[in-house]
Design an enzyme around this catalytic site. Structure first.
Site, PDB file in Angstrom:
ATOM      1  N   ARG A 101     -31.137  -3.871  27.635  1.00 48.56           N
ATOM      2  CA  ARG A 101     -31.813  -3.592  26.361  1.00 48.56           C
ATOM      3  C   ARG A 101     -32.070  -2.106  26.156  1.00 48.56           C
ATOM      4  NH1 ARG A 101     -36.317  -8.177  26.997  1.00 48.56           N
ATOM      5  NH2 ARG A 101     -35.811  -7.786  29.178  1.00 48.56           N
ATOM      6  N   ARG A 109     -36.218  11.547  23.705  1.00 55.53           N
ATOM      7  CA  ARG A 109     -36.505  11.652  25.136  1.00 55.53           C
ATOM      8  C   ARG A 109     -36.510  10.304  25.863  1.00 55.53           C
ATOM      9  NH1 ARG A 109     -39.358  15.047  22.262  1.00 55.53           N
ATOM     10  NH2 ARG A 109     -41.200  13.727  22.135  1.00 55.53           N
ATOM     11  N   ASP A 174     -32.920 -12.655  14.377  1.00 59.26           N
ATOM     12  CA  ASP A 174     -32.948 -11.300  13.802  1.00 59.26           C
ATOM     13  C   ASP A 174     -31.555 -10.951  13.287  1.00 59.26           C
ATOM     14  OD1 ASP A 174     -31.444 -10.695  16.105  1.00 59.26           O
ATOM     15  OD2 ASP A 174     -33.236 -10.075  17.206  1.00 59.26           O
ATOM     16  N   LYS A 197     -37.093 -10.012  10.405  1.00 55.92           N
ATOM     17  CA  LYS A 197     -38.357  -9.659  11.064  1.00 55.92           C
ATOM     18  C   LYS A 197     -38.467  -8.161  11.292  1.00 55.92           C
ATOM     19  CE  LYS A 197     -37.509  -9.308  15.917  1.00 55.92           C
ATOM     20  NZ  LYS A 197     -36.398  -9.709  16.658  1.00 55.92           N
ATOM     21  N   ALA A 229     -40.950 -14.516  24.743  1.00 56.96           N
ATOM     22  CA  ALA A 229     -40.882 -15.657  23.816  1.00 56.96           C
ATOM     23  C   ALA A 229     -41.686 -15.460  22.534  1.00 56.96           C
ATOM     24  CB  ALA A 229     -41.303 -16.969  24.502  1.00 56.96           C
ATOM     25  N   GLY A 230     -42.093 -14.209  22.264  1.00 59.65           N
ATOM     26  CA  GLY A 230     -42.832 -13.936  21.021  1.00 59.65           C
ATOM     27  C   GLY A 230     -41.961 -14.160  19.800  1.00 59.65           C
ATOM     28  N   SER A 312      -9.577 -14.468  28.381  1.00 56.09           N
ATOM     29  CA  SER A 312      -9.984 -14.797  27.002  1.00 56.09           C
ATOM     30  C   SER A 312      -9.721 -16.267  26.654  1.00 56.09           C
ATOM     31  CB  SER A 312      -9.275 -13.888  25.993  1.00 56.09           C
ATOM     32  OG  SER A 312      -7.877 -14.063  26.069  1.00 56.09           O
TER      33      SER A 312
END
Length: 316
Positions: A101, A109, A174, A197, A229-230, A312
């Site tokens: 992530r 920075r 999202d 969101k 899980a929010g 693939s």
């Protein structure tokens, strides 16, 4: 169990997910390689490879899940040990790629830790990486070695197909997850909806509105990672408030840290479907959670890479 007759193919497991590694070895039809991972009294990692791997094609199974730094150091030390023991190729199988992530500078920075991890793996001596659902597809470009990214969508889609749910809609929590939702929607021949969101701070999600028709439908929310899980629980509650009949959720990587289990238990989610890229400890195996195995997918990928066949094909 059928046996795979190539003594040059070796699969080793480190500490992050031995059960998954055993499942992969069983699928291929070989014994897991013999090695021990221990700690010196000051906590330093000690690795012993207990069989010859000279000239072998070696696959190391290690998710960099919690504790991520421990698992990452184990992996780097193992790669170094394999390189010094004259392995022909060192293929790192990371079902879950930690630090993914942190894939760009979102603010001034900030580090790009996903790139740092790629550098560490290559410098240690990895010759290939096999991962499932990298959080950001550009991570493949952080490496100068081959990266095979496998997909969790087919496994999750097949599970929902077997449930024979009626009137479904696939929901992306999202904008970033629309491509993933579209892939599942194509497999289940269903429409998609998107939750628009805003995220004020990391790990804090705020649901805004729903794009698409979800009224009276069975919603399936799909994501790659569920951490605290929010996002997923707010999305589920918003879907029900806006007229969805019932809500399922699924993801490839069940990080499920902090308040995640409590949130899922108290949410409108009927069932959460995850894979075993990350080990689920006993306290997280609640009734609402179903876990599917990625061992056959990874086992098949290893055989294909080893036999120099197309990977693939596994996406079909």
């Amino acid at each position: 169990m059928a046996t795979y007759n190539d003594p040059k193919l070796k699969v080793f497991s480190l500490n992050s997910n031995p059960e998954l590694a055993q499942g992969i070895a069983d699928h291929i039809g070989i014994e897991l390689g013999k090695c021990s991972v221990t700690r010196f009294s000051d906590g330093e990692v000690q690795i012993n490879i207990e069989e010859s791997i000279r000239g072998c094609e070696v696959y190391v199974i290690q998710s960099t899940s919690n504790p991520v730094n421990e698992h990452l150091m184990e992996l780097l030390i193992m790669i170094d040990a394999l390189k010094r023991a004259s392995a022909n190729t060192i293929n790192v199988v990371m079902p879950y790629y930690g630090y993914a992530r942190q894939d760009r500078k979102a603010r001034a920075r900030e580090p790009i830790t996903a790139k740092l991890v790629a550098n560490l793996l290559e410098t240690a001596g990895a010759t290939r990486v096999i991962a499932i659902d990298l959080h950001a597809t550009q991570i493949q470009g952080f490496f100068d070695i081959p990266v095979d990214q496998l997909l969790g969508v087919p496994i999750l889609s097949d599970y929902f197909k077997s449930k024979d749910l009626e009137d479904i809609v696939i929901v992306s929590p999202d904008h970033g997850g629309v491509t993933r939702a579209r892939k599942m929607a194509d497999r289940l021949k269903a429409p998609i909806a998107i939750i628009d969101k805003r995220r004020p701070r990391p790990n804090v999600a705020e649901v805004m509105n729903i794009v698409g028709n979800i009224e009276g439908k069975t919603a399936i929310i799909i994501d790659d990672i569920i951490d605290t899980a929010g996002t997923i629980t707010l999305a589920a509650n918003a879907l029900v408030e806006n007229g969805a009949k019932e809500v399922y959720a699924c993801c490839t990587h069940p990080v499920l840290s902090g308040p995640a289990m409590e949130r899922i238990q108290n949410s409108k989610i009927k069932e959460l479907v995850v894979t075993n890229t990350i080990v689920l400890p006993e306290e997280k195996r609640i009734e609402k959670v179903s876990q599917l195995s990625v061992a056959p997918l990874l086992g098949e990928a290893i055989i294909r890479v080893h036999e120099q066949l197309s990977v693939s094909k596994l996406f079909d």
